[in-house]
Design a protein around this motif. Structure first.
Motif, mmCIF file in Angstrom:
data_model
loop_
_atom_site.group_PDB
_atom_site.id
_atom_site.type_symbol
_atom_site.label_atom_id
_atom_site.label_comp_id
_atom_site.label_asym_id
_atom_site.label_seq_id
_atom_site.Cartn_x
_atom_site.Cartn_y
_atom_site.Cartn_z
ATOM 1 N N PHE A 159 -40.089 26.660 -17.338
ATOM 2 C CA PHE A 159 -41.200 26.543 -16.393
ATOM 3 C C PHE A 159 -40.767 27.200 -15.082
ATOM 4 O O PHE A 159 -40.193 26.547 -14.205
ATOM 5 N N ASP A 161 -42.813 29.391 -13.054
ATOM 6 C CA ASP A 161 -43.886 29.788 -12.146
ATOM 7 C C ASP A 161 -43.855 28.927 -10.887
ATOM 8 O O ASP A 161 -44.005 27.701 -10.964
ATOM 9 N N ASP A 164 -46.674 26.444 -10.556
ATOM 10 C CA ASP A 164 -46.782 25.358 -11.531
ATOM 11 C C ASP A 164 -46.485 24.032 -10.838
ATOM 12 O O ASP A 164 -45.475 23.893 -10.137
ATOM 13 N N ARG A 166 -45.309 21.516 -11.980
ATOM 14 C CA ARG A 166 -44.017 20.984 -12.417
ATOM 15 C C ARG A 166 -42.893 21.382 -11.473
ATOM 16 O O ARG A 166 -41.808 20.790 -11.512
ATOM 17 N N ASN A 167 -43.127 22.403 -10.643
ATOM 18 C CA ASN A 167 -42.125 22.843 -9.680
ATOM 19 C C ASN A 167 -42.422 22.371 -8.265
ATOM 20 O O ASN A 167 -41.832 22.873 -7.306
ATOM 21 N N ASP A 178 -41.877 15.160 -16.028
ATOM 22 C CA ASP A 178 -42.666 15.885 -17.012
ATOM 23 C C ASP A 178 -42.156 15.670 -18.430
ATOM 24 O O ASP A 178 -42.920 15.296 -19.324
ATOM 25 N N THR A 231 -36.224 21.995 -17.439
ATOM 26 C CA THR A 231 -37.396 22.835 -17.192
ATOM 27 C C THR A 231 -37.028 24.311 -17.024
ATOM 28 O O THR A 231 -37.911 25.133 -16.798
#
Length: 342
Positions: A159, A161, A164, A166-167, A178, A231
């Protein structure tokens, strides 16, 4: 007698338009009635593509629709509590994406609203609806591998980006929230309780500030679990790398695709008993591709219609969040953390 549950969806997130909304169209006991999106063009386009008859420009407008029975909440993690509470207070049942909340205190608050409203709410872990988990329960209950001694789990994906969520630490990003929520939930499902204490090693991305590599040891007293979630490791394809193994007193089980199926995929459980050698299974149980999201909304809808169906109380999420909070503290302190008793 009501035959289907009318659903509304808050937001046109990718998981909603790509997975859950198509599932709502496929499930016999569900009717996808409405979508609310603050991005008008995005909402109208998604509604047209998925055949949604009602489109609202605000979440509150959808919640005010008296025809809506249940609401699906796929919003960013930091908005889960607010809109789950609002939905319950508006008289709607709620299926909220994981993680249900960002803290254990928020889950406690949500439990109180649930109890006050008398409505049903669940955390959207679609993997629990897959038939392989019912088979896993049956194998453990039949003593196929003896008493469970340990569980090991791995989840990893790229992951990268910056946009995103998630970041984004403020949005509950990072590996523990996550991917770790899957591992912890799975361990607690197998052991039927939360751990008593935990310890973690966390490595953070210097730019994003999120935990990108997290390993944990969970102590259940007479049983242990260990997991690693990442991730920025493993594949960058549509599916994350996933493994789950269960070590018993007289054998073992191994699942090759145990958690989120971004696309319906075949999978298997391998069993090793007292006669197996190395990692070669004695017996293999195979499962044809199924849509976990369709199974989830069908089960949830049938439950609301009064049928006998499995369900998972959000107290399960309380144990997961207590564990995540303790792991973050362990990562900071380098010490074991004792969890509060349920």
């Amino acid at each position: 007698m009501k035959k289907t549950i009318n659903w509304g969806v808050l937001g046109a997130a990718a998981i909603a338009t790509g997975r859950t909304m198509p599932a709502l169209n496929e499930a016999p006991s569900a009717t996808l009635l409405a979508l609310a999106s603050r991005d008008g063009a995005k909402g109208r386009a998604a509604a047209e593509a998925l055949g949604v008859p009602r489109v609202y420009a605000s979440y509150d407008e959808l919640l005010a629709d008296p025809d809506i029975d249940a609401v699906y909440v796929p919003l960013p993690n930091q908005l889960h509590l607010e809109w789950s509470v609002r939905a319950l207070e508006a008289g709607k049942h709620v299926l909220c994406e994981k993680p249900l909340c960002l803290t254990a205190a928020q889950v406690t608050q949500l439990c109180a609203v649930r109890d006050r409203s008398g409505l049903h709410i669940e955390e959207g872990f679609s993997f629990r609806n897959h038939p392989q988990w019912a088979k896993l329960d049956d194998l453990l209950a039949s003593n196929a591998i003896g008493p469970v001694r340990a569980v090991h789990a791995t989840l990893a994906k790229q992951f990268l980006d910056p946009a995103d969520v998630r970041n984004n630490p403020a949005a509950g990003g990072g590996a523990l929230y996550d991917l770790g929520s899957y591992a912890i939930s799975a361990c607690n499902l197998i052991f039927k309780r939360q751990p008593t204490r935990v310890v973690a090693a966390l490595e953070h991305d210097p730019a994003f500030g999120i935990d990108r590599l997290s390993s944990a040891l969970l102590d259940y007293g007479d049983r242990h679990a260990a997991f690693t979630v990442a991730t920025q490791a493993g594949p960058s394809s549509w599916g994350s790398h996933q493994q789950l193994s269960v070590l018993g007193a007289t054998g073992w089980l191994r699942l090759d695709f145990p958690y989120a199926h971004g696309r319906p995929s075949a999978c298997r459980i391998e069993l090793g008993d007292a006669t197996s050698v190395g990692s070669f299974p004695t017996e293999t149980f195979t499962f044809e591709p199924v849509n976990q999201y369709t199974l989830q909304v069908e089960r949830f809808s049938r439950l609301l219609l009064g049928h006998q169906e499995a369900s998972w109380p959000i107290e399960d999420a309380l144990g997961t969040l207590r564990t995540i909070e303790a792991l973050f503290e362990s990562g900071r302190s380098g010490a074991w953390q004792v969890l509060p008793r349920p």
